[in-house]
Design an enzyme around this catalytic site. Structure first.
Site, short mmCIF file in Angstrom:
data_model
loop_
_atom_site.label_atom_id
_atom_site.label_comp_id
_atom_site.label_asym_id
_atom_site.label_seq_id
_atom_site.Cartn_x
_atom_site.Cartn_y
_atom_site.Cartn_z
CD GLU A 6 -5.20 -3.14 3.98
OE1 GLU A 6 -5.47 -2.40 4.93
OE2 GLU A 6 -4.91 -4.33 4.12
CB CYS A 32 -7.21 4.90 6.46
SG CYS A 32 -5.63 4.19 6.92
#
Ligand code: NAD
Length: 464
Positions: A218, A252
């Site tokens: 991720e 993010c």
């Protein structure tokens, strides 16, 4: 030094071995075991709620509201979703059997990966540790958790909660920096779940190669926002400012930069200023709702990105509190320092484009982003952007919120990651689909066995 590192190594291999033995005992497999431990995790977090919110505040200056909304609340929802669906998820799925294999039952067993390693970053330290951990528990695995040292308060608290709640042969956690990560990565895992930057993602992937260990990565990168001339500017500015300045931009999936059609830029900047002042007052550095930058290294990095920037709004910072005011950079260009790396802070460059087609060209010439946002009222422009660009996930006329839906997969593509999780995908991420064909004993079609003379015609009829 050598002794210390050999000693340290042995701790990791010892835990790895203990967990493997525990997993092989079959203790983690049953529905009852998994559901009980999902509930135990939730109860342990609930019992420590105040301490967790305080730790998040100490690490990142997150308000209680933000800490709950973006960390604890998301973990509770994920655990709740898994609790509700676990029984069904664990059931083998039926599959069709081809006529050539008459008579058989085909099905898919969702078996646990085994002993898994979860490495998490500092920006949403609780959420990005506990959501994968809930997936690992639901999948019937044992897990070793390694949170980031940068979010010291939250990471230490999580480690202490996990150590008090679970035996180490089931769930273990380690504190430490790169050396600890490196030592952990040298062990043999059945799966590695890593959240962090693309650069470290490559290191993890390389380490995983040694045993061909499956990985979920991720990662991050620069996530663009495209705003066309039809966009509802006041609402765009509100939703953009919220997503960008949440956690002071250390998200993010935060909008990294904006590609806006020329004609809307002046109005967009004015509307953004208004929204920033509504959220954080005219003196954002004093606002309790504006988080701080995680550490001096990142604070100085962000200060460096401002050096050659055309700051039209904000730009102030406070060295004592490590807060940086929401800042708009316009006009911005690809030569700016802020456009050379993922910003990961409260700086918003706005680049001007002639059209949505130009924006598409620009995004295509860079790495595939983790998130992408399009603000428009024109269906045709939305369709064009969504169908011609590859990215992890995103929103139409909003930012960031796609990751709040447990039924939407969350993950990147290419440089922004591989694999996904959340809800059903978390269960899938932490399990292997084992394909089984269970043949009947009462019949055994002779077609497949030699001699083949005279059988081709029948085969052609069966396999068309
Ligand atoms: P990072 O990659 O620097 O660190 C992540 C983890 O890796 C930390 O635990 C760190 O200790 C460890 N690490 C760092 N260098 C290492 C090395 N050389 N060898 C082994 N381990 C090492 O990332 P970060 O600064 O903690 O987080 C920011 C990055 O993470 C951004 O790129 C952001 O976009 C990304 N991110 C992605 C997601 C997502 O869900 N896709 C979520 C949050 C953050």
């Amino acid at each position: 030094m050598l002794c210390a590192s050999i000693g340290a190594m042995s701790i990791y291999s010892e835990i790895n071995e203990k967990q493997r033995t525990y997993f092989n005992s079959g203790a983690t497999l049953s529905y009852d075991f998994r559901i009980k431990n999902l509930r135990t995790l939730k109860t342990a977090l609930k019992a420590n709620e105040e301490n967790i919110l305080e730790a998040l505040n100490a690490d990142l200056g997150k308000s209680m509201f933000e800490g709950y909304a973006t960390e604890l609340g998301i973990v509770y929802e994920e655990i709740g979703w898994l609790e509700k669906h676990l029984r069904k998820l664990m059931k083998p799925s039926k599959a069709k059997t081809p006529i050539t294999q008459f008579r058989a039952k085909s099905y898919i067993m969702h078996e646990p990966m085994g002993t898994v390693l979860i490495m998490s970053p500092w920006n949403y330290p609780l959420q990005l540790t506990m959501v994968p951990l809930a997936g690992a528990i639901a999948g019937g695995n044992t897990a070793v958790v390694k949170p980031s040292r940068y979010s010291k308060h939250t990471s230490e608290l999580m480690i202490s909660i996990l150590r008090k709640t679970f035996p180490e042969e089931y769930i273990a956690s380690f504190d430490g920096g790169h050396e600890t990560n490196t030592a952990l990565l040298e062990q043999r895992w059945d799966m590695i779940f890593f959240t962090g930057s693309p650069n470290v993602g490559k290191i993890v992937h390389q380490a995983a190669n040694k045993y061909l260990t499956p990985c979920i990565l991720e990662l991050g990168g620069k996530s663009p926002v495209i705003i066309d001339s039809s966009a509802d500017i006041p609402l765009t500015a509100k939703r953009l400012a919220w997503g960008k300045f949440l956690n002071a931009g250390q998200t993010c999936v935060a909008p990294d930069y904006v590609l806006a059609c020329n004609s809307v830029i002046p109005a967009l900047i004015e509307a953004l200023k208004k929204e920033i002042e509504k959220m954080f007052s005219q003196d954002p550095l004093k606002s309790e709702d504006l988080p701080k930058i995680i550490n001096e290294k990142h604070y100085q990095r962000l200060a460096g990105l401002l050096e050659d920037a055309n700051v039209v709004y904000g730009g102030k910072r406070d060295d004592e509190t490590r807060k940086i005011a929401p800042t708009i950079i316009s006009p911005a260009s690809w030569d700016d320092k802020a456009m050379q790396e993922e910003i990961f802070g409260p700086l918003l460059p706005i680049l001007s484009v002639e059209s949505v087609d130009e924006a598409i060209k620009i995004v295509r010439s860079h790495e595939k982003p983790l998130a992408l946002y399009i603000f428009s009222k024109k269906k045709e422009n939305i369709r064009k952007v969504l169908s011609s660009l590859s990215f992890g996930g995103g929103c139409v006329n909003d930012t960031v919120v796609h990751l709040t839906a447990p039924e939407l997969p969350f993950g990147g593509i290419g440089n922004s990651g591989m694999g996904c999780y959340h809800g059903k995908r978390s269960f899938q991420a932490f399990t292997h689909d084992k394909a089984i064909m269970d043949k009947a004993l009462w019949i055994d079609l002779p077609v497949r066995y030699a001699p083949f003379k005279g059988k081709l015609k029948l085969l052609r009829m069966l396999m068309r």
